[in-house]
Write an enzyme that holds these catalytic residues in place. Structure first.
Site, mmCIF file in Angstrom:
data_model
loop_
_atom_site.group_PDB
_atom_site.id
_atom_site.type_symbol
_atom_site.label_atom_id
_atom_site.label_comp_id
_atom_site.label_asym_id
_atom_site.label_seq_id
_atom_site.Cartn_x
_atom_site.Cartn_y
_atom_site.Cartn_z
ATOM 1 N N LYS A 122 41.027 -20.121 51.480
ATOM 2 C CA LYS A 122 40.593 -21.559 51.256
ATOM 3 C C LYS A 122 41.102 -22.370 52.504
ATOM 4 O O LYS A 122 42.147 -22.293 53.144
ATOM 5 C CB LYS A 122 41.360 -22.078 50.062
ATOM 6 C CG LYS A 122 41.269 -23.593 50.024
ATOM 7 C CD LYS A 122 41.604 -24.156 48.490
ATOM 8 C CE LYS A 122 41.676 -25.719 48.591
ATOM 9 N NZ LYS A 122 42.249 -26.168 47.062
ATOM 10 N N ASP A 227 44.978 -33.265 38.975
ATOM 11 C CA ASP A 227 43.436 -33.204 39.382
ATOM 12 C C ASP A 227 42.780 -31.865 38.270
ATOM 13 O O ASP A 227 41.998 -31.256 38.699
ATOM 14 C CB ASP A 227 43.055 -32.631 40.731
ATOM 15 C CG ASP A 227 41.682 -33.084 41.449
ATOM 16 O OD1 ASP A 227 41.035 -33.620 40.525
ATOM 17 O OD2 ASP A 227 41.127 -32.631 42.370
HETATM 18 P P1 ADP Z 1 38.797 -28.265 46.539
HETATM 19 O O1 ADP Z 1 39.847 -28.705 47.021
HETATM 20 O O2 ADP Z 1 37.627 -28.166 47.627
HETATM 21 O O3 ADP Z 1 38.050 -28.623 45.206
HETATM 22 P P2 ADP Z 1 39.109 -25.595 45.134
HETATM 23 O O4 ADP Z 1 40.493 -25.171 45.292
HETATM 24 O O5 ADP Z 1 38.978 -26.469 43.866
HETATM 25 O O6 ADP Z 1 38.750 -26.543 46.248
HETATM 26 O O7 ADP Z 1 38.074 -24.619 45.253
HETATM 27 C C1 ADP Z 1 36.583 -24.920 45.108
HETATM 28 C C2 ADP Z 1 35.680 -23.972 44.187
HETATM 29 O O8 ADP Z 1 35.841 -22.745 44.856
HETATM 30 C C3 ADP Z 1 36.228 -23.946 42.972
HETATM 31 O O9 ADP Z 1 35.453 -24.660 42.197
HETATM 32 C C4 ADP Z 1 35.828 -22.384 42.616
HETATM 33 O O10 ADP Z 1 34.535 -22.220 42.187
HETATM 34 C C5 ADP Z 1 35.924 -21.628 43.989
HETATM 35 N N1 ADP Z 1 37.098 -21.008 44.054
HETATM 36 C C6 ADP Z 1 38.360 -21.661 44.551
HETATM 37 N N2 ADP Z 1 39.465 -20.455 44.315
HETATM 38 C C7 ADP Z 1 38.904 -19.486 43.924
HETATM 39 C C8 ADP Z 1 39.388 -18.383 43.664
HETATM 40 N N3 ADP Z 1 40.687 -17.907 43.556
HETATM 41 N N4 ADP Z 1 38.567 -17.422 42.824
HETATM 42 C C9 ADP Z 1 37.312 -17.466 42.648
HETATM 43 N N5 ADP Z 1 36.830 -18.720 42.933
HETATM 44 C C10 ADP Z 1 37.643 -19.716 43.688
#
Ligand code: ADP
Ligand code: MG
Length: 341
Positions: A122, A227
């Site tokens: 991320k 959130d």
């Molecule tokens: P943001 O701050 O941009 O909302 P998130 O951490 O919510 O970031 O991640 C965005 C998207 O990426 C999530 O909705 C999910 O679909 C995917 N995602 C994030 N982390 C994971 C993970 N550990 N495993 C699988 N999918 C993930």
């Protein structure tokens, strides 16, 4: 923006020195003058120009030339590169795969470690939307002249990692955090789909209760997600178990606006279940009674169980929390209670 894994290996050591020099110079300069880059990198001026040109061609730095500035700044690409290089030097990750998510404040990639195991990278992108608004809040920045996107994004990643570690150690259903560098975090890949994509459930009430119980469990540990909604709850493909993600906005239950954040998390779930599944329940947790139930907040072993305190003690400072909170307030949408639109 594309991340190029091959770049991780094919950068010369001089190019790397110059790139690092631009990063270091960025701490005090919005645009780093070329002579300063030369000085920090310890390379000759002429040589540095050529190397900067090569880095600019690959979008790792960008030239800025106007009436106020003449020099270079690090781009997101450059910062991404430095973070991924650090992760790969530590053998935490090896190659970059597909992008699976684009949020307003992050990009999510599938990556692989040395053994080919899938992980999630991320990359925080704070300041992409409301950079100007952040800058207007300079009093929160302390001695820093500008709240650079690099600094804000790094803080967000450090905070998220600190919370994920503590939550994972205490067996909350969150992805296992693997590593953290600059504005990025590396974590376990969850084979799941966001709750947002679920259109039917055999028993919505069961999941509803699970999610409300999770909110309460967070609160009993001194935490509010902040959130907690259908975008940040993943449903495991195999078991249907909910996994919570996305922690940069977590707050302590001792926060001044704790009740507001708590109620908003609860309300988000209620609204979603009503709209999506036509499910409504008179049962939902209230901030005050929740905290009363949890008085003393001790876990089974009788240890003190304030994860908010644990995180503060783990090195993520309260002053840094404050800086981040300011950004969050700025980019919070009052119309639909989210940070997305
Ligand atoms: P943001 O701050 O941009 O909302 P998130 O951490 O919510 O970031 O991640 C965005 C998207 O990426 C999530 O909705 C999910 O679909 C995917 N995602 C994030 N982390 C994971 C993970 N550990 N495993 C699988 N999918 C993930
Ligand atoms: Mg999210």
């Amino acid at each position: 923006m594309k991340l190029d894994a091959t770049d991780l290996r094919y950068i010369t050591s001089d190019e790397f020195r110059v790139l690092t020099a631009v990063e270091m110079g960025s701490k005090n300069h919005e645009v780093v003058p070329t002579p300063l880059i030369a000085q920090i990198s310890g390379l000759r001026n002429g040589g540095v120009n050529k190397l900067l040109g090569a880095l600019a061609k690959r979008n790792l730095v960008a030239r800025v030339q106007n009436s106020r500035y003449d020099g270079y700044r690090l781009t997101y690409g450059g910062y991404d590169y430095l973070a991924m290089r650090a992760l790969s030097k530590r053998d935490s990750m090896y190659s970059v795969g597909n992008q699976i998510g684009v949020g307003k404040e992050s990009d999510i990639y599938i990556v692989a470690d040395n053994e080919g195991k899938e992980l999630v990278l991320k990359l925080h992108r704070l300041g992409r939307i409301s950079f100007r608004a952040i800058k207007e809040k300079r009093d929160y920045m302390g001695k820093r002249k500008s709240a650079s996107w690099m600094y804000m994004s790094r803080l967000a990643a450090q905070k998220e990692y600190a919370f994920m570690k503590v939550l994972h150690e205490h067996k909350f259903p969150v992805p296992r955090p693997v590593d953290q560098a600059r504005h990025t975090i590396l974590m376990e890949f969850i084979d799941a789909y966001p709750l947002r994509q679920v259109s039917e459930l055999p028993s919505p009430g069961a999941l509803y209760s699970q999610l409300m119980a999770l909110i309460v469990r967070f609160a009993h540990a001194g935490l509010i997600h902040g959130d907690f909604n259908e975008f940040n709850i993943l449903i495991r493909r195999e078991s249907g178990e909910p996994i919570v993600i996305d922690f940069p906005q977590m707050v302590s239950t001792s926060h001044l606006n704790a009740e507001y954040y708590f109620n908003r998390d609860v309300q988000c779930i209620r609204t979603f279940f009503r709209r999506r599944f036509g499910y409504e329940s008179a049962l939902y947790p209230r901030f005050r009674s929740t905290l009363k139930d949890g008085e003393g907040r001790e876990d089974k072993e009788g240890e003190e169980f304030r994860l908010d305190v644990v995180v503060s003690a783990s090195g993520f400072k309260n002053s840094e929390q404050k800086v981040l909170e300011e950004v969050r307030v700025v980019s919070f949408c009052v119309r639909c209670c989210c940070f997305r639109c």
